[in-house]
Design an enzyme around this catalytic site. Structure first.
Site, PDB file in Angstrom:
ATOM      1  N   THR A  34     -55.424 -31.562 -53.407  1.00  0.00           N
ATOM      2  CA  THR A  34     -56.622 -30.900 -52.916  1.00  0.00           C
ATOM      3  C   THR A  34     -57.322 -30.113 -54.014  1.00  0.00           C
ATOM      4  O   THR A  34     -56.702 -29.702 -55.002  1.00  0.00           O
ATOM      5  CB  THR A  34     -56.308 -29.950 -51.747  1.00  0.00           C
ATOM      6  OG1 THR A  34     -55.685 -28.750 -52.249  1.00  0.00           O
ATOM      7  CG2 THR A  34     -55.391 -30.615 -50.735  1.00  0.00           C
ATOM      8  N   ASP A  57     -61.321 -25.676 -50.264  1.00  0.00           N
ATOM      9  CA  ASP A  57     -61.529 -24.352 -50.832  1.00  0.00           C
ATOM     10  C   ASP A  57     -60.541 -23.443 -50.121  1.00  0.00           C
ATOM     11  O   ASP A  57     -60.674 -23.186 -48.918  1.00  0.00           O
ATOM     12  CB  ASP A  57     -62.965 -23.895 -50.595  1.00  0.00           C
ATOM     13  CG  ASP A  57     -63.235 -22.474 -51.093  1.00  0.00           C
ATOM     14  OD1 ASP A  57     -62.268 -21.755 -51.424  1.00  0.00           O
ATOM     15  OD2 ASP A  57     -64.410 -22.077 -51.146  1.00  0.00           O
ATOM     16  N   ASN A  84     -50.930 -23.568 -55.578  1.00  0.00           N
ATOM     17  CA  ASN A  84     -51.158 -23.489 -57.022  1.00  0.00           C
ATOM     18  C   ASN A  84     -52.545 -22.948 -57.376  1.00  0.00           C
ATOM     19  O   ASN A  84     -52.712 -22.291 -58.395  1.00  0.00           O
ATOM     20  CB  ASN A  84     -50.984 -24.884 -57.632  1.00  0.00           C
ATOM     21  CG  ASN A  84     -51.514 -24.962 -59.041  1.00  0.00           C
ATOM     22  OD1 ASN A  84     -50.921 -24.444 -59.984  1.00  0.00           O
ATOM     23  ND2 ASN A  84     -52.664 -25.610 -59.203  1.00  0.00           N
ATOM     24  N   SER A 135     -46.676 -18.088 -58.789  1.00  0.00           N
ATOM     25  CA  SER A 135     -47.012 -16.708 -59.129  1.00  0.00           C
ATOM     26  C   SER A 135     -47.162 -16.615 -60.641  1.00  0.00           C
ATOM     27  O   SER A 135     -47.849 -17.430 -61.251  1.00  0.00           O
ATOM     28  CB  SER A 135     -45.930 -15.757 -58.594  1.00  0.00           C
ATOM     29  OG  SER A 135     -46.205 -14.416 -58.922  1.00  0.00           O
ATOM     30  N   TYR A 149     -55.407  -9.175 -61.429  1.00  0.00           N
ATOM     31  CA  TYR A 149     -54.552 -10.366 -61.394  1.00  0.00           C
ATOM     32  C   TYR A 149     -53.137 -10.003 -60.938  1.00  0.00           C
ATOM     33  O   TYR A 149     -52.576 -10.642 -60.043  1.00  0.00           O
ATOM     34  CB  TYR A 149     -54.526 -11.009 -62.773  1.00  0.00           C
ATOM     35  CG  TYR A 149     -53.741 -12.294 -62.850  1.00  0.00           C
ATOM     36  CD1 TYR A 149     -54.247 -13.481 -62.324  1.00  0.00           C
ATOM     37  CD2 TYR A 149     -52.493 -12.339 -63.471  1.00  0.00           C
ATOM     38  CE1 TYR A 149     -53.534 -14.670 -62.398  1.00  0.00           C
ATOM     39  CE2 TYR A 149     -51.778 -13.521 -63.558  1.00  0.00           C
ATOM     40  CZ  TYR A 149     -52.293 -14.684 -63.024  1.00  0.00           C
ATOM     41  OH  TYR A 149     -51.579 -15.856 -63.102  1.00  0.00           O
ATOM     42  N   LYS A 153     -50.863 -11.141 -57.680  1.00  0.00           N
ATOM     43  CA  LYS A 153     -49.581 -11.834 -57.833  1.00  0.00           C
ATOM     44  C   LYS A 153     -48.409 -10.997 -57.326  1.00  0.00           C
ATOM     45  O   LYS A 153     -47.447 -11.544 -56.761  1.00  0.00           O
ATOM     46  CB  LYS A 153     -49.373 -12.226 -59.302  1.00  0.00           C
ATOM     47  CG  LYS A 153     -50.355 -13.276 -59.802  1.00  0.00           C
ATOM     48  CD  LYS A 153     -50.263 -14.580 -59.024  1.00  0.00           C
ATOM     49  CE  LYS A 153     -51.114 -15.682 -59.658  1.00  0.00           C
ATOM     50  NZ  LYS A 153     -51.005 -16.957 -58.922  1.00  0.00           N
ATOM     51  N   THR A 184     -51.926 -24.265 -70.194  1.00  0.00           N
ATOM     52  CA  THR A 184     -52.830 -24.721 -69.135  1.00  0.00           C
ATOM     53  C   THR A 184     -54.233 -24.242 -69.472  1.00  0.00           C
ATOM     54  O   THR A 184     -54.486 -23.745 -70.570  1.00  0.00           O
ATOM     55  CB  THR A 184     -52.393 -24.161 -67.773  1.00  0.00           C
ATOM     56  OG1 THR A 184     -52.563 -22.730 -67.789  1.00  0.00           O
ATOM     57  CG2 THR A 184     -50.929 -24.483 -67.494  1.00  0.00           C
TER      58      THR A 184
END
Length: 279
Positions: A34, A57, A84, A135, A149, A153, A184
């Site tokens: 997705t 979304d 994710n 996380s 952030y 988390k 990433t």
């Protein structure tokens, strides 16, 4: 060979989500991939008989419900949910607007909650399932420039840890993944939003931090493809880990945090242990 499972992965159009989807497919599983841009997901993953691409979304609870219905209509079940999708709003707390802070929490915490809320009835009916939340070491260890952030988390950590005993009687397990620095796109402009520098007292530190992070992008030590392959293997265990600290840097950082916590407890043990009513 392990039984084929149905994986439902959010944020599968770029970054670690792509690697997780590819690893799950390579292991012989079916994957519901997705993302907000389905075409991007298709471009990243290509075509496969057991691949279903669905728009989602995660901040839209109705879309989450619809995406899970589509997955069940196609494959009949959902065995592994991987939360994710997320983003990163960086900056000093005083310079992050309330709207930005809420957006961070809305995406990184309430988003996974929306999707999990949609999936849990399916898993309860099956009497099985695994809920994975990606996380970060930032969910265990706070640092400057990461207040929004880490707040999101840290919230994920507490939510999943508390959810685990609630759903365990239905055969549902949970896993929190706490990666260190992996190569990433987290530090790219598509994933990272920097708060506008407006306070002179923070200006030099902001400039230095942003420069350092941009220089780090593409040079992180962790290999997301290896993480994805390991995650698929761990998910096949009868008792997957409830917490997986991923990456050598993460292991080192979390060990130090654990030692610091124990030292802080011990430093005031006598004061803390003498707070009961006298009578």
């Amino acid at each position: 060979m392990p039984e084929k499972k149905v994986w439902f992965i959010t944020g599968a159009g770029r970054g670690m989500g792509v690697d997780i989807a590819k690893a799950a497919l390579a292991a012989g599983n079916a994957v519901v991939a997705t993302g907000r841009n389905p075409e991007r997901v298709r471009e990243a993953l290509g075509e496969a008989p057991d691949l279903l691409v669905v728009r989602l979304d995660i901040t839209d609870s109705a879309e989450a419900q619809a995406a899970v219905r589509t997955a069940v209509d196609r494959f009949g079940r959902v065995d592994v949910l991987v939360n994710n999708a997320g983003n990163f709003i960086a900056g000093f707390f005083e310079e992050i607007s309330p709207e930005q802070f809420r957006w961070q929490i809305e995406t990184n915490m309430f988003g996974p909650m929306n999707v999990t809320r949609a999936v849990l009835p399916v898993m309860r009916a099956q009497k099985s399932g695994l809920v994975v939340a990606i996380s970060s070491t930032g969910g265990l260890i706070g640092q400057e420039f990461c207040t929004a952030y880490s707040a999101s988390k840290f919230g994920i950590e507490g939510w999943i840890e508390s959810l685990a005993p609630e759903v365990a009687p239905f055969g549902i397990r949970t896993m929190v993944v706490e990666p260190g620095f992996f190569r990433t796109d987290l530090l790219t402009p598509e994933s990272t939003n920097y708060a506008q520098s407006t306070i002179e007292d923070y200006a030099e530190r902001t400039k230095r931090t942003v420069e350092n992070w941009k220089a780090m992008n593409g040079k992180q030590g962790g290999d997301p493809a290896k993480l994805a392959k390991a995650l698929v293997a761990l998910s096949d265990q009868d008792e997957p880990p409830v917490r997986w600290v991923a990456g050598a840097d993460a292991v080192e950082a979390v060990e130090k945090k654990a030692q610091d916590l124990l030292a802080q407890v011990d430093a005031y043990r006598d004061v803390s242990s003498d707070l009961a009513h006298d009578a």
